[in-house]
Design a protein around this motif. Structure first.
Motif, short mmCIF file in Angstrom:
data_model
loop_
_atom_site.label_atom_id
_atom_site.label_comp_id
_atom_site.label_asym_id
_atom_site.label_seq_id
_atom_site.Cartn_x
_atom_site.Cartn_y
_atom_site.Cartn_z
N THR A 193 25.53 -13.91 -55.24
CA THR A 193 26.80 -14.65 -55.32
C THR A 193 26.96 -15.59 -54.12
O THR A 193 27.22 -16.78 -54.29
CB THR A 193 28.00 -13.68 -55.35
N ILE A 194 26.77 -15.06 -52.93
CA ILE A 194 27.04 -15.83 -51.72
C ILE A 194 25.85 -16.70 -51.31
O ILE A 194 26.00 -17.88 -50.97
CB ILE A 194 27.42 -14.89 -50.56
N PHE A 252 24.89 -19.64 -53.63
CA PHE A 252 25.92 -20.66 -53.40
C PHE A 252 25.58 -21.46 -52.13
O PHE A 252 25.62 -22.69 -52.11
CB PHE A 252 27.28 -19.95 -53.26
N TYR A 304 36.06 -22.29 -51.57
CA TYR A 304 35.73 -21.16 -52.44
C TYR A 304 35.63 -19.83 -51.69
O TYR A 304 35.76 -18.76 -52.29
CB TYR A 304 34.41 -21.45 -53.17
N LEU A 305 35.38 -19.91 -50.38
CA LEU A 305 35.19 -18.68 -49.61
C LEU A 305 36.41 -18.28 -48.79
O LEU A 305 36.42 -17.20 -48.20
CB LEU A 305 33.98 -18.83 -48.66
N GLN A 362 37.56 -14.77 -57.12
CA GLN A 362 36.80 -15.67 -56.25
C GLN A 362 35.30 -15.58 -56.55
O GLN A 362 34.61 -16.61 -56.57
CB GLN A 362 37.05 -15.32 -54.77
N ILE A 410 32.87 -18.69 -57.80
CA ILE A 410 31.65 -19.08 -57.09
C ILE A 410 30.45 -19.07 -58.04
O ILE A 410 29.65 -20.00 -58.07
CB ILE A 410 31.39 -18.14 -55.90
N SER A 424 28.02 -22.12 -59.25
CA SER A 424 26.58 -22.04 -59.06
C SER A 424 25.82 -22.23 -60.36
O SER A 424 24.80 -22.92 -60.41
CB SER A 424 26.20 -20.69 -58.42
#
Length: 447
Positions: free
Chosen positions: A257-258, A261, A278-279, A346, A350, A354
């Protein structure tokens, strides 16, 4: 299910119980698992396998290897933090049996390190390409040779099941594969069921399958030893997940996820403006705005946000895991940990961004199309050659092609299912570049 059994140090071939309190603290059994995985040839091949963008030439993009290492680091943190609180809740695990919170971290880290070890080249499209060859391509001709479950194994070729095969498959003189502890193998088994029935429920453990028919007995032995709860009877084998599997899955979910991205922003596929937008809800309680604003370079700003976001999701996942421990041990917790996250909206945003900007980018699509063709052509040549050889009507070309295979995959004095599955597993073992190289040779483009 109970923790004493779930934390089994037993390995294939053991004739006596391995006790935690008798372990050498300088080299614990669970840490040996990590070492055996990282030194395996299957793990090394991940350095040239796609995580997001196939055959990418940029240093920014993660491979399966870097992704697996990062998931393992996050998994270790998840396991240690969960272990610390579990031992506070169940003090007898430490007092009577000698378990430490680091044991939980070591198990999750090792299982997380191996979580992608069975994945084919060219990302998830590689799995689909193998299955499609047998489902809609020339591989349909082999349908009559296989049982229903054997055929399903191949048309839904699954990297998780191939990973279990790699970790446990015996070879001459090598029983039990890598001989990992049953606790680590249990945590690795994300989908503890066979290929049929397909998605019988909405439970997360039924989403895919975790072992081929060739590993059915090994799987059942490990599940029984760990005390996993059977969820079906009669001829369909299925178990509840090992609880630590939820932490392995959470580590993977957090990383893709992170970090995917972050990759997309570094590659210029996503604007940096989206990073903080987004974060922000993930980092707002921990961000030092003065520090963030002092970072002059985009990569450093992204790195800072990524670290904060991952830490937030780790803490959230641990809270969910512990709040639902009883249901998880009972096998009735039906979703992934992040599906219960207070940051679910959230995370969804994300991932959606992506998917749109990275996974469905023109570069990815074009290379996945090439991957389909490469995998199909390789399967065509090798399955034809091996099946013809078994039937005694191989051509000289077929014989030459078989000789290019590693010795283990040249065997034809086995069942048709074993030949076909082994050929799929050979193709799955190839790195992206190796698959291209072999395809070039088959097509006569390279001498």
């Amino acid at each position: 299910m109970n923790w004493e059994t779930l934390l089994s140090l037993k390995r294939h071939g053991d004739t006596h119980k391995r006790l935690r309190k008798e372990q050498d603290e300088t080299r614990l059994g669970f840490e040996v698992d990590y070492d055996r995985i990282i030194f395996s040839s299957a793990f090394r091949s991940l350095q040239d396998k796609t995580q997001v963008i196939p055959l990418s030439k940029t240093d920014f993009v993660h491979t399966r290897l870097t992704h697996s290492l990062e998931v393992s680091v996050v998994g270790r943190s998840l396991g240690r933090r969960a272990g610390k609180r579990l031992l506070e809740k169940h003090p007898h695990l430490e007092a009577l049996h000698g378990y430490r919170f680091n044991d939980f971290g070591a198990i999750v880290a090792a299982a997380a390190l191996a979580h992608d070890i069975g994945n084919p080249p060219f990302g998830h499209s590689g799995e689909k390409a193998i299955g499609e060859y047998f489902k809609t391509g020339n591989g349909q001709q082999y349908r009559a040779l296989l049982s229903e479950k054997e055929y399903q194994d191949i048309i839904d070729f699954e990297g998780n099941a191939n990973g279990f095969k790699l970790l446990t498959e015996p070879r001459e003189g090598v029983e039990g594969g890598l001989r990992l502890s049953y606790a680590t193998l249990g945590a690795f088994m994300k989908y503890p069921k066979e290929s049929l029935p397909k998605k019988p429920t909405q439970h997360i453990a039924d989403k895919k399958f975790g072992f081929f028919q060739s590993e059915k007995n090994a799987f059942k032995t490990i599940a029984d030893e760990l005390g996993l709860r059977p969820t079906r009877t009669e001829n369909d084998i299925s178990f509840a997940r090992h609880p630590l599997t939820f932490l392995v899955e959470a580590a993977d979910d957090i990383c893709y996820t992170i970090i995917d991205f972050e990759d997309g922003i570094n590659l210029g596929l996503i604007s940096e403006d989206f990073a903080l937008e987004y974060l922000i809800k993930l980092v707002k309680d921990s961000i030092n705005t003065q520090k963030y604003n002092s970072l002059a370079y985009k990569a450093d700003r992204l790195s800072y946000l990524r670290a904060l976001a991952i830490n937030t999701l780790i803490n959230d996942a641990i809270d969910i895991f512990l709040a639902n421990e009883e249901a998880i041990l009972h096998g009735s917790f039906e979703v992934s940990l992040l599906d219960q996250s207070k940051y679910k909206a959230q995370i969804k945003d994300i991932i959606s961004l992506s998917v749109r900007e990275i996974y469905q980018s023109q570069e990815v699509i074009e290379k996945e199309i090439a991957g389909y063709k490469i995998i199909s052509d390789i399967l065509e040549v090798y399955t034809n050659a091996l099946i013809k050889s078994k039937n005694g009507d191989a051509s000289n070309y077929d014989t030459l092609m078989i000789r290019t295979l590693p010795e283990f995959y040249q065997r034809t004095q086995v069942s048709d299912y074993t030949i076909l599955l082994n050929t799929c597993c050979y193709v799955a073992s190839l790195s992206d570049s190796a698959a291209v190289h072999i395809h070039n040779k088959i097509m006569g483009k390279q001498l």
